[in-house]
Design an enzyme around this catalytic site. Sequence first.
Site, short mmCIF file in Angstrom:
data_model
loop_
_atom_site.label_atom_id
_atom_site.label_comp_id
_atom_site.label_asym_id
_atom_site.label_seq_id
_atom_site.Cartn_x
_atom_site.Cartn_y
_atom_site.Cartn_z
N THR A 135 6.58 20.67 29.38
CA THR A 135 5.90 21.32 30.64
C THR A 135 5.84 22.92 30.40
O THR A 135 6.70 23.51 30.08
CB THR A 135 6.93 21.18 31.84
OG1 THR A 135 7.22 19.75 32.01
CG2 THR A 135 6.24 21.81 33.01
N LYS A 162 1.44 22.99 34.67
CA LYS A 162 1.84 23.13 36.05
C LYS A 162 0.56 23.84 36.55
O LYS A 162 0.23 25.03 36.40
CB LYS A 162 2.98 23.86 36.42
CG LYS A 162 4.37 22.74 36.16
CD LYS A 162 4.50 21.55 36.72
CE LYS A 162 5.72 20.75 36.84
NZ LYS A 162 5.85 19.52 37.45
N ASP A 190 -0.48 18.83 36.27
CA ASP A 190 0.21 18.29 37.29
C ASP A 190 0.17 19.49 38.36
O ASP A 190 0.67 20.60 38.26
CB ASP A 190 1.74 18.29 36.80
CG ASP A 190 2.63 17.63 37.96
OD1 ASP A 190 2.13 17.41 39.08
OD2 ASP A 190 3.87 17.47 37.76
N GLU A 218 -1.97 14.76 37.59
CA GLU A 218 -0.79 14.34 38.13
C GLU A 218 -0.65 14.74 39.77
O GLU A 218 -0.78 15.93 39.77
CB GLU A 218 0.32 14.42 37.26
CG GLU A 218 1.81 13.85 38.13
CD GLU A 218 2.97 14.30 37.18
OE1 GLU A 218 4.08 14.05 37.37
OE2 GLU A 218 2.66 14.70 35.90
N ASP A 243 2.09 10.12 41.36
CA ASP A 243 3.75 10.60 40.97
C ASP A 243 4.72 10.63 42.50
O ASP A 243 5.04 9.64 42.91
CB ASP A 243 3.99 12.00 40.37
CG ASP A 243 5.15 12.31 40.05
OD1 ASP A 243 6.14 11.54 40.33
OD2 ASP A 243 5.54 13.55 39.75
N LYS A 267 9.91 7.69 38.00
CA LYS A 267 10.93 8.66 37.88
C LYS A 267 12.10 7.92 38.26
O LYS A 267 12.00 7.51 39.54
CB LYS A 267 10.62 9.88 38.47
CG LYS A 267 9.83 10.83 37.72
CD LYS A 267 9.57 12.21 38.35
CE LYS A 267 8.40 12.85 37.89
NZ LYS A 267 8.06 14.33 38.50
N CYS A 295 10.84 12.86 34.54
CA CYS A 295 11.88 13.24 35.12
C CYS A 295 11.95 14.35 35.99
O CYS A 295 10.86 15.10 36.02
CB CYS A 295 12.91 13.44 33.88
SG CYS A 295 12.40 14.92 32.88
N ASP A 320 7.17 11.90 29.67
CA ASP A 320 7.33 13.43 30.00
C ASP A 320 9.02 13.51 30.46
O ASP A 320 9.42 13.63 31.36
CB ASP A 320 6.63 13.55 31.20
CG ASP A 320 6.58 14.72 31.94
OD1 ASP A 320 7.05 15.80 31.16
OD2 ASP A 320 6.75 14.96 33.28
N ASP A 322 11.19 16.07 29.10
CA ASP A 322 11.49 17.23 28.35
C ASP A 322 12.50 17.91 29.08
O ASP A 322 12.92 19.06 28.47
CB ASP A 322 10.27 18.03 28.33
CG ASP A 322 9.70 18.52 29.70
OD1 ASP A 322 10.11 17.70 30.50
OD2 ASP A 322 8.69 19.48 29.71
#
Length: 364
Positions: A135, A162, A190, A218, A243, A267, A295, A320, A322
């Site tokens: 990210t 992001k 995202d 996302e 999401d 998630k 996560c 994803d 990380d």
Amino acid sequence: MKITDIKIGQISVPLKTPFKTALRTVNSVEDIIVEVHTDTGNIGFGEAPPTGVITGDTKGAIIGAIEEHIKKNIIGMDIENFEEIMIKLDKSLIKNTSAKAAIDIALHDLYGQLYNAPLYKLLGGYRKEITTDITISVNDPEEMAKDSLDAIKRGYTTLKIKVGKNALLDIERMKAIRKAVGYDVKLRIDANQGWKPKEAVQTLRKMEDEGLQIEFVEQPVAAHDIEGLKFVTDNVSIPVLADESVFSPEDALTILQRRAADLINIKLMKTGGLHNALKICSLAEIYGVECMIGCMLEAKVSVNAAVHLAAAKSIITKIDLDGPVLCSEDPVEGGAIFNEYKITLNDEPGLGIRKINGTKYLNY
């Protein structure tokens, strides 16, 4: 292997750099750790991050849910009766998905230990190694381009950027990053619910016109706005990943039936753990919709569980996970090996976790 006790603690792990999204800025991982103890001496480990702006679960709520509701329902039960335990866990109280996830993860850890097998093999055993993105926090375009180049130098070939804070500036952010990294690197974005539906369409079409080659976007709109999500999906070429709109299998089914998104993000802190995550995988398989596994800002315990799920299921095609590499240290002994973008599982029973250093247990 009967459950005899559930211990609760906390860990604090500083991040390498502040984590910034359209919803929040975080400087350290402050998570709840659970240990499910058994009469055989086996211990299952779980973890839950208090992520109030997404799950609604605060630290106090997670602790209260476990202490006041979950404990009394499952202590004394045998891990062999796994399905019954899962039913009781789910019915202990409504929502509170992070608390349920922490216990669910610990129980799955014990389930693997019971049969002396790594969890990913019990769940499907599709692969042993996966590759994650990393990210890039939302900042000024120049800083984000610099951070992206740094990630590329560390071996990452997929970046999750992001956005969602000022649509016009988001376009400039993506232009700066694409110019810096070239076109051999995958860029996914995202928005963390940061745009309105029409704004999202306008912004994404502009990104298309600029030739930025976005892999997917996302959660471009508010979690509850399924109509808005579908509007974006129907009006842009960039694939849309749901999401925050998907917590439960029922949520996933709604998205799939209405074709409101092209992809589903799983998630564990939203689903309440692996038990419901597996149901979402099955639904996605039926509809032929690929999934990503993601996560929150979590340490290696709960992310380790997500790794096992990703390794088990072929429907999970995008990774994803990380969280641990964003941390400045790793308090967990054992479990999956996180080597930047490459995550490798071992064949130790359950989740393979031996100890969590720095856990501060609650006083009872």
